[in-house]
Design a protein around this motif. Structure first.
Motif, PDB file in Angstrom:
ATOM      1  N   GLU A 310     -50.501   4.992  15.625  1.00 19.39           N
ATOM      2  CA  GLU A 310     -51.681   4.632  16.396  1.00 19.39           C
ATOM      3  C   GLU A 310     -51.570   5.059  17.862  1.00 19.39           C
ATOM      4  O   GLU A 310     -52.279   4.533  18.717  1.00 19.39           O
ATOM      5  CB  GLU A 310     -51.927   3.127  16.287  1.00 19.39           C
ATOM      6  CG  GLU A 310     -52.290   2.709  14.863  1.00 19.39           C
ATOM      7  CD  GLU A 310     -52.702   1.258  14.773  1.00 19.39           C
ATOM      8  OE1 GLU A 310     -52.090   0.427  15.460  1.00 19.39           O
ATOM      9  OE2 GLU A 310     -53.628   0.965  14.000  1.00 19.39           O
ATOM     10  N   VAL A 311     -50.710   6.002  18.128  1.00 22.37           N
ATOM     11  CA  VAL A 311     -50.541   6.527  19.484  1.00 22.37           C
ATOM     12  C   VAL A 311     -50.838   8.021  19.485  1.00 22.37           C
ATOM     13  O   VAL A 311     -50.404   8.749  18.587  1.00 22.37           O
ATOM     14  CB  VAL A 311     -49.119   6.261  20.019  1.00 22.37           C
ATOM     15  CG1 VAL A 311     -48.920   6.913  21.378  1.00 22.37           C
ATOM     16  CG2 VAL A 311     -48.867   4.757  20.117  1.00 22.37           C
ATOM     17  N   ASN A 329     -52.780   4.298  23.337  1.00 23.15           N
ATOM     18  CA  ASN A 329     -52.644   3.397  22.199  1.00 23.15           C
ATOM     19  C   ASN A 329     -54.048   3.170  21.654  1.00 23.15           C
ATOM     20  O   ASN A 329     -54.858   2.479  22.261  1.00 23.15           O
ATOM     21  CB  ASN A 329     -52.017   2.075  22.639  1.00 23.15           C
ATOM     22  CG  ASN A 329     -51.902   1.073  21.487  1.00 23.15           C
ATOM     23  OD1 ASN A 329     -52.439   1.274  20.406  1.00 23.15           O
ATOM     24  ND2 ASN A 329     -51.207  -0.033  21.739  1.00 23.15           N
ATOM     25  N   GLY A 331     -54.827   1.746  18.786  1.00 25.35           N
ATOM     26  CA  GLY A 331     -54.713   0.796  17.690  1.00 25.35           C
ATOM     27  C   GLY A 331     -55.964  -0.003  17.425  1.00 25.35           C
ATOM     28  O   GLY A 331     -56.775  -0.264  18.316  1.00 25.35           O
ATOM     29  N   THR A 338     -48.803  -5.130  22.407  1.00 21.28           N
ATOM     30  CA  THR A 338     -48.194  -3.861  22.781  1.00 21.28           C
ATOM     31  C   THR A 338     -47.730  -3.089  21.555  1.00 21.28           C
ATOM     32  O   THR A 338     -47.509  -3.657  20.492  1.00 21.28           O
ATOM     33  CB  THR A 338     -47.008  -4.095  23.723  1.00 21.28           C
ATOM     34  OG1 THR A 338     -46.053  -4.935  23.052  1.00 21.28           O
ATOM     35  CG2 THR A 338     -47.444  -4.746  25.012  1.00 21.28           C
ATOM     36  N   HIS A 339     -47.585  -1.798  21.753  1.00 25.58           N
ATOM     37  CA  HIS A 339     -47.208  -0.914  20.654  1.00 25.58           C
ATOM     38  C   HIS A 339     -46.010  -0.082  21.108  1.00 25.58           C
ATOM     39  O   HIS A 339     -46.147   0.754  21.996  1.00 25.58           O
ATOM     40  CB  HIS A 339     -48.394  -0.006  20.313  1.00 25.58           C
ATOM     41  CG  HIS A 339     -48.222   0.771  19.043  1.00 25.58           C
ATOM     42  ND1 HIS A 339     -47.169   1.625  18.827  1.00 25.58           N
ATOM     43  CD2 HIS A 339     -48.971   0.820  17.912  1.00 25.58           C
ATOM     44  CE1 HIS A 339     -47.285   2.183  17.644  1.00 25.58           C
ATOM     45  NE2 HIS A 339     -48.370   1.715  17.055  1.00 25.58           N
ATOM     46  N   PHE A 341     -43.413   2.874  21.261  1.00 21.48           N
ATOM     47  CA  PHE A 341     -43.620   4.278  20.947  1.00 21.48           C
ATOM     48  C   PHE A 341     -42.510   5.095  21.594  1.00 21.48           C
ATOM     49  O   PHE A 341     -42.104   4.823  22.728  1.00 21.48           O
ATOM     50  CB  PHE A 341     -44.984   4.715  21.484  1.00 21.48           C
ATOM     51  CG  PHE A 341     -45.214   6.196  21.474  1.00 21.48           C
ATOM     52  CD1 PHE A 341     -45.493   6.870  20.299  1.00 21.48           C
ATOM     53  CD2 PHE A 341     -45.152   6.922  22.652  1.00 21.48           C
ATOM     54  CE1 PHE A 341     -45.711   8.232  20.296  1.00 21.48           C
ATOM     55  CE2 PHE A 341     -45.371   8.291  22.664  1.00 21.48           C
ATOM     56  CZ  PHE A 341     -45.651   8.945  21.477  1.00 21.48           C
ATOM     57  N   LEU A 375     -46.876   0.069  25.162  1.00 21.32           N
ATOM     58  CA  LEU A 375     -48.227   0.303  25.646  1.00 21.32           C
ATOM     59  C   LEU A 375     -49.194  -0.654  24.974  1.00 21.32           C
ATOM     60  O   LEU A 375     -49.225  -0.751  23.746  1.00 21.32           O
ATOM     61  CB  LEU A 375     -48.624   1.757  25.349  1.00 21.32           C
ATOM     62  CG  LEU A 375     -49.872   2.316  26.001  1.00 21.32           C
ATOM     63  CD1 LEU A 375     -49.757   2.283  27.524  1.00 21.32           C
ATOM     64  CD2 LEU A 375     -50.096   3.758  25.544  1.00 21.32           C
ATOM     65  N   ARG A 377     -52.632  -2.362  23.536  1.00 21.58           N
ATOM     66  CA  ARG A 377     -53.719  -1.824  22.724  1.00 21.58           C
ATOM     67  C   ARG A 377     -54.843  -1.284  23.597  1.00 21.58           C
ATOM     68  O   ARG A 377     -55.293  -1.933  24.540  1.00 21.58           O
ATOM     69  CB  ARG A 377     -54.257  -2.919  21.798  1.00 21.58           C
ATOM     70  CG  ARG A 377     -55.334  -2.463  20.826  1.00 21.58           C
ATOM     71  CD  ARG A 377     -55.734  -3.610  19.922  1.00 21.58           C
ATOM     72  NE  ARG A 377     -56.368  -4.668  20.682  1.00 21.58           N
ATOM     73  CZ  ARG A 377     -57.681  -4.788  20.856  1.00 21.58           C
ATOM     74  NH1 ARG A 377     -58.493  -3.899  20.330  1.00 21.58           N
ATOM     75  NH2 ARG A 377     -58.173  -5.786  21.539  1.00 21.58           N
ATOM     76  N   HIS A 378     -55.287  -0.085  23.289  1.00 17.82           N
ATOM     77  CA  HIS A 378     -56.397   0.595  23.966  1.00 17.82           C
ATOM     78  C   HIS A 378     -56.099   0.886  25.434  1.00 17.82           C
ATOM     79  O   HIS A 378     -57.017   1.086  26.230  1.00 17.82           O
ATOM     80  CB  HIS A 378     -57.701  -0.219  23.857  1.00 17.82           C
ATOM     81  CG  HIS A 378     -58.162  -0.405  22.451  1.00 17.82           C
ATOM     82  ND1 HIS A 378     -59.263  -1.167  22.105  1.00 17.82           N
ATOM     83  CD2 HIS A 378     -57.665   0.069  21.266  1.00 17.82           C
ATOM     84  CE1 HIS A 378     -59.411  -1.148  20.787  1.00 17.82           C
ATOM     85  NE2 HIS A 378     -58.442  -0.414  20.268  1.00 17.82           N
TER      86      HIS A 378
END
Length: 389
Positions: A310-311, A329, A331, A338-339, A341, A375, A377-378
């Motif tokens: 999703e990145v 991000n 997602g 957070t994601h 990566f 990072l 979301r969005h």
């Protein structure tokens, strides 16, 4: 006599050497825009510092048109009592005025279009002091393309391109430099024919309309992949106006939206209520280092380097060998937070640790291969590297 805009010619480069920046009335005021709204926007561009950051076009979208007189001359409606006076006011602020019409008999909102009056209307715009024209296909589709060639796509294409050519010629005949913005929703690979000498487009819409929702912004941004080779000084892909500050976009989404448009060398046309924007929105729209990415004189549009889950990672070459790197991000709602990566520098053509600057925090950063980035979301991580290796 100089041409108004000729796509690949010298004057086109002059009027749109970098992507146009300014404000457009539609996203906030729609067809109810007034003379007072436009003046307030001009005032706000100055008082907010946005004019000095590069936002110079004050564009009236659909809704200004009245009726034609006995000679066929278009007149504004009652909400715009004196278009020449309005243009003079905008110019007095060190700004430029934009206007809107359609090659069809009606505009999208049902106001008077330019069909059969292209030369007359272009002269009126030049006499008023207009600097920018958005030409929106709208009713031309049903009234001309489908009516005259209901089962002939090739003929429909000829009718459409012919309509844009006629207004280009009409603008050129005025001798006034006018940015020519084509709005026909990315149909028929517009990027292949719009910048040519016949049509003379300075920018052209690549998709349908934007809305202030993340899913729509992301969909439009995704559709710009593969179009980078068509953009450059004097001719730009246009993913539509900015929604920063509109709807229920979060601060992260506003940052990501603005960053993506800057990476894409897109026109930066604010679409919010400038006179009442929050300090946060003002700081996003006024981030000069992000604006500098958009306005980089090299004029190269970003490309998607790679995506991982999703990145997405996009890169843009800059003047003097620099590079902008944007990590998004993208997602979905179900993956909030957070994601983590890992950045793959080799996939960006980079080798070894890179020194750069985070354009949203303003802090220097080191980019190492396989470093972990957290990072939200969005959100976006936008870095400028001036000496990549």
């Amino acid at each position: 006599m100089a041409a108004a805009s000729v796509g690949s010619g010298a004057l086109a480069d002059t009027v749109a050497a970098t992507p146009p920046m300014g404000w457009n009335s539609w996203n906030f005021f729609a067809e109810k825009v007034t003379d007072a709204d436009v003046r307030a926007a001009a005032d706000a561009l100055v008082s907010s510092g946005m004019r000095d950051a590069g936002y110079v076009y004050v564009n009236i979208d659909d809704g200004w048109q009245g009726e034609r007189d006995a000679k066929g001359v278009i007149h504004p409606n009652a909400r715009f009592p004196d278009m020449k006076a309005l243009a003079d006011y905008v110019h007095s602020k060190g700004l430029k005025l934009g206007i809107y019409t359609s090659p069809g008999p009606k505009t999208c909102a049902g106001f008077t279009g330019s069909l059969g009056h292209e030369a007359q209307d272009a002269r009126s715009y030049a006499d008023w002091g207009v600097d920018y024209l958005k030409y929106d296909l709208c009713s031309f589709i049903e009234d001309q393309m489908q009516a005259k060639a209901p089962h002939d796509p090739a003929q429909q294409m000829r009718l459409m391109t012919g309509a844009y050519e006629r207004m280009h010629d009409a603008l050129a005949a005025t001798g006034r430099p006018i940015v020519y913005s084509l709005c026909q929703y990315g149909w028929d690979a517009v990027w292949e024919w719009a910048p040519g000498a016949k049509v003379g487009g300075n920018l052209w819409r690549t998709t349908g309309d934007i809305t202030p929702e993340w899913d729509r912004i992301y969909a439009i941004a995704s559709q710009q992949a593969g179009l980078a080779s068509y953009a450059g000084p004097g001719h730009w892909n246009d993913p539509d106006m900015l929604e920063v500050g509109n709807g229920k976009l979060t601060p992260a989404e506003n940052r990501a939206h603005f960053s993506w448009w800057a990476m894409l060398a897109a026109p930066l046309l604010a679409g919010n209520d400038l006179a009442h924007m929050s300090p946060e929105v003002k700081s996003i729209l006024g981030n000069r280092e992000v604006i500098a990415i958009d306005q980089d004189p090299l004029g190269k549009q970003a490309t998607r380097a790679y995506a991982e889950g999703e990145v997405e990672v996009w890169t843009r070459p800059l003047q003097h060998g620099g590079m902008a790197i944007a990590v998004f991000n993208v997602g979905s709602e179900r993956h909030a937070g957070t994601h983590p990566f890992r950045l793959n520098l080799a996939a960006l053509g980079l080798h070894g640790t890179q020194q750069g600057k985070d354009l949203w925090s303003g802090k220097p950063v080191s980019l190492a291969d396989q470093q972990t980035i957290a990072l939200a979301r969005h959100d976006v991580w936008l870095v400028r590297v001036d000496a990549p290796h």
